[in-house]
Design a protein around this motif. Structure first.
Motif, PDB file in Angstrom:
ATOM      1  N   TYR A   1       2.380  -0.948  -4.982  1.00  0.00           N
ATOM      2  CA  TYR A   1       1.225  -1.662  -5.518  1.00  0.00           C
ATOM      3  C   TYR A   1       1.023  -3.030  -4.881  1.00  0.00           C
ATOM      4  N   LEU A   2       2.036  -3.555  -4.184  1.00  0.00           N
ATOM      5  CA  LEU A   2       1.824  -4.773  -3.404  1.00  0.00           C
ATOM      6  C   LEU A   2       1.147  -4.450  -2.068  1.00  0.00           C
ATOM      7  N   ARG A   3       1.372  -3.234  -1.580  1.00  0.00           N
ATOM      8  CA  ARG A   3       0.737  -2.795  -0.326  1.00  0.00           C
ATOM      9  C   ARG A   3      -0.711  -2.394  -0.544  1.00  0.00           C
ATOM     10  N   ILE A   4      -1.000  -1.767  -1.687  1.00  0.00           N
ATOM     11  CA  ILE A   4      -2.362  -1.268  -1.955  1.00  0.00           C
ATOM     12  C   ILE A   4      -2.836  -1.791  -3.315  1.00  0.00           C
ATOM     13  N   PRO A   5      -3.007  -3.109  -3.421  1.00  0.00           N
ATOM     14  CA  PRO A   5      -3.356  -3.688  -4.722  1.00  0.00           C
ATOM     15  C   PRO A   5      -4.724  -3.266  -5.238  1.00  0.00           C
ATOM     16  N   ILE A   6      -5.706  -3.152  -4.361  1.00  0.00           N
ATOM     17  CA  ILE A   6      -7.059  -2.796  -4.810  1.00  0.00           C
ATOM     18  C   ILE A   6      -7.073  -1.362  -5.325  1.00  0.00           C
TER      19      ILE A   6
ATOM     20  N   ALA B   1      -1.987   9.470 -12.213  1.00  0.00           N
ATOM     21  CA  ALA B   1      -2.285   8.966 -10.875  1.00  0.00           C
ATOM     22  C   ALA B   1      -2.197   7.450 -10.869  1.00  0.00           C
ATOM     23  N   SER B   2      -1.243   6.916 -10.124  1.00  0.00           N
ATOM     24  CA  SER B   2      -1.117   5.468  -9.941  1.00  0.00           C
ATOM     25  C   SER B   2       0.106   5.181  -9.094  1.00  0.00           C
ATOM     26  N   PRO B   3       0.014   4.223  -8.156  1.00  0.00           N
ATOM     27  CA  PRO B   3       1.242   3.725  -7.567  1.00  0.00           C
ATOM     28  C   PRO B   3       2.120   3.157  -8.685  1.00  0.00           C
ATOM     29  N   ALA B   4       3.436   3.335  -8.569  1.00  0.00           N
ATOM     30  CA  ALA B   4       4.308   2.889  -9.653  1.00  0.00           C
ATOM     31  C   ALA B   4       5.430   1.977  -9.188  1.00  0.00           C
TER      32      ALA B   4
ATOM     33  N   VAL C   1      -7.479   2.754  -9.573  1.00  0.00           N
ATOM     34  CA  VAL C   1      -7.052   3.994 -10.226  1.00  0.00           C
ATOM     35  C   VAL C   1      -6.804   3.757 -11.714  1.00  0.00           C
ATOM     36  N   GLY C   2      -6.390   2.521 -12.065  1.00  0.00           N
ATOM     37  CA  GLY C   2      -6.188   2.205 -13.478  1.00  0.00           C
ATOM     38  C   GLY C   2      -7.486   1.967 -14.226  1.00  0.00           C
TER      39      GLY C   2
ATOM     40  N   VAL D   1      -2.589 -13.064 -12.642  1.00  0.00           N
ATOM     41  CA  VAL D   1      -2.893 -13.375 -11.242  1.00  0.00           C
ATOM     42  C   VAL D   1      -1.632 -13.451 -10.380  1.00  0.00           C
ATOM     43  N   GLY D   2      -0.488 -13.079 -10.933  1.00  0.00           N
ATOM     44  CA  GLY D   2       0.740 -13.007 -10.146  1.00  0.00           C
ATOM     45  C   GLY D   2       0.768 -11.739  -9.314  1.00  0.00           C
ATOM     46  N   PRO D   3       1.777 -11.595  -8.450  1.00  0.00           N
ATOM     47  CA  PRO D   3       1.832 -10.421  -7.570  1.00  0.00           C
ATOM     48  C   PRO D   3       1.908  -9.094  -8.312  1.00  0.00           C
ATOM     49  N   ARG D   4       2.517  -9.088  -9.509  1.00  0.00           N
ATOM     50  CA  ARG D   4       2.618  -7.846 -10.273  1.00  0.00           C
ATOM     51  C   ARG D   4       1.391  -7.597 -11.149  1.00  0.00           C
ATOM     52  N   GLY D   5       0.480  -8.590 -11.198  1.00  0.00           N
ATOM     53  CA  GLY D   5      -0.678  -8.490 -12.074  1.00  0.00           C
ATOM     54  C   GLY D   5      -1.565  -7.303 -11.767  1.00  0.00           C
ATOM     55  N   VAL D   6      -1.621  -6.886 -10.500  1.00  0.00           N
ATOM     56  CA  VAL D   6      -2.504  -5.771 -10.135  1.00  0.00           C
ATOM     57  C   VAL D   6      -2.070  -4.490 -10.837  1.00  0.00           C
ATOM     58  N   TYR D   7      -0.779  -4.322 -11.037  1.00  0.00           N
ATOM     59  CA  TYR D   7      -0.257  -3.140 -11.727  1.00  0.00           C
ATOM     60  C   TYR D   7      -0.282  -3.347 -13.234  1.00  0.00           C
ATOM     61  N   ASP D   8       0.244  -4.489 -13.666  1.00  0.00           N
ATOM     62  CA  ASP D   8       0.335  -4.752 -15.104  1.00  0.00           C
ATOM     63  C   ASP D   8      -1.041  -4.730 -15.768  1.00  0.00           C
ATOM     64  N   GLU D   9      -1.993  -5.419 -15.174  1.00  0.00           N
ATOM     65  CA  GLU D   9      -3.317  -5.503 -15.792  1.00  0.00           C
ATOM     66  C   GLU D   9      -4.099  -4.205 -15.643  1.00  0.00           C
ATOM     67  N   ALA D  10      -3.854  -3.448 -14.571  1.00  0.00           N
ATOM     68  CA  ALA D  10      -4.488  -2.127 -14.457  1.00  0.00           C
ATOM     69  C   ALA D  10      -4.067  -1.254 -15.627  1.00  0.00           C
ATOM     70  N   LYS D  11      -2.784  -1.306 -15.963  1.00  0.00           N
ATOM     71  CA  LYS D  11      -2.282  -0.487 -17.068  1.00  0.00           C
ATOM     72  C   LYS D  11      -2.750  -1.021 -18.425  1.00  0.00           C
TER      73      LYS D  11
END
Length: 327
Positions: free
Chosen positions: A85-90, A77-80, A95-96, A142-152
């Motif tokens: 993940y830019l639309r639903i960062p929180i 389960a995770s946006p990929a 989920v991560g 803290v970049g735009p992709r950080g919400v996904y990268d750091e969640a993982k």
């Protein structure tokens, strides 16, 4: 002898739905779970009539309860995609983190083996290529992709903590670019974006100069690697992907040739922190699992293109990804 039971989160997503199919084929009792924020029930509707499949519409970021025994848990389960993940960062971060924590707790309570789906994004914009599991990455938190990268990255850290502190039976798969039927058209990833543009007769958009690379693994190969990792005794992170590297420009030219479109490549600015290289080192998968990809890109792309062509016309024409959450 009763069937073994497996919980698959993200079950209505691209990889999750293929995993449901694989474990049904292996005669498991499959419990699918998805909150449908990016998943699509059409991906698993063919399973609903089966006695050994059940589905829970649930957000794993909230407490997860599944009655009865569980032999295995697959946490997918995770946006990929960047659009998601830019639309639903929180939600992506939750989920991560919270979702993974809940499922690790469930695995501990049920004495289940759990495999968590990590990603090549833990390597960020890599300074080395190919990327081996021993590389720690180059990530902007803290970049735009950080919400996904750091969640993982957190997901991997808490999974290993449960393994070392609680002795939980865990697996971590690092998934590289994967493609095939049931991908969402226009989800922001390069392959469906290119094919969607070709089907609509639009020019294909390349971000940057097209020299950045990706390595594409066909979904059947990816699922086989994940299955073998789950059933192995290996507890460290493992890359599962296809090391056949190609530039985005070359890939766009392949799609133009495949689809017969008269359109051309056009170039736009590269998004922030977009990785310049992506190529897995799959030495461990070969040595430990006896796994390597079998489907070549030409064969896999042909199957995937036929799938996208078969979609309803309104889906092909509709560029806004939110369409899929409304229909």
């Amino acid at each position: 002898m009763p069937r073994e039971r497996i919980l698959i989160t993200g079950a209505a997503g691209f990889l999750g739905s293929h995993l449901c199919d694989r474990f049904i084929k292996e005669d498991f009792h499959v419990i699918g779970m998805d909150n449908l924020i990016t998943g699509d029930l059409r991906n698993i509707e063919h399973l609903f009539q089966l006695e050994n499949f059940e589905f829970y519409n649930h957000d794993v970021s909230k407490f997860v309860h599944v009655p009865g025994k569980l032999d295995y848990i697959l946490h997918f389960a995770s946006p990929a995609s960047p659009i998601d993940y830019l639309r639903i960062p929180i939600q992506t971060l939750k989920v991560g983190s919270l979702g993974t924590h809940n499922l690790l707790g469930l695995a501990r309570a049920k004495k289940s083996r759990i495999l968590v789906a990590s990603t090549s994004e833990v390597y960020g914009d890599p300074a080395v290529s190919p990327q081996s599991e021993g590389y720690w990455g180059n990530v902007n938190p803290v970049g735009p992709r950080g919400v996904y990268d750091e969640a993982k990255r957190f997901q991997e850290a808490i999974t290993m903590a449960y393994h070392t502190f609680h002795g939980l039976d865990t697996r971590i798969v690092r998934i590289f670019n994967t493609y095939g039927p049931r991908m969402r058209l226009n989800d922001g990833r390069v392959l469906p974006a290119f094919i969607g543009q070709a089907l609509r007769g639009e020019d294909l958009t390349v971000f940057g100069d097209g020299s950045q690379t990706r390595s594409f693994c066909y979904v059947d190969d990816e699922i086989e690697g994940i299955y073998r990792l789950l059933m192995s005794n290996y507890t460290q992170p493992m890359n599962i992907g296809n090391p056949d590297e190609i530039t985005i420009k070359q890939f766009g030219e392949e799609i133009i040739k495949l689809t017969g479109t008269k359109q051309k490549l056009i170039y736009k600015d590269l998004p922030a922190d977009d990785p310049k290289q992506r190529q897995p080192d799959i030495t461990k998968a070969k040595e430990i699992l006896g796994w390597s990809p079998k489907v070549n890109r030409a064969e896999g792309l042909k199957i995937t293109y036929e799938y996208f062509k078969s979609l309803p016309e309104q889906e092909i024409k509709h560029k806004d990804f939110t369409y899929y959450n409304k229909h």
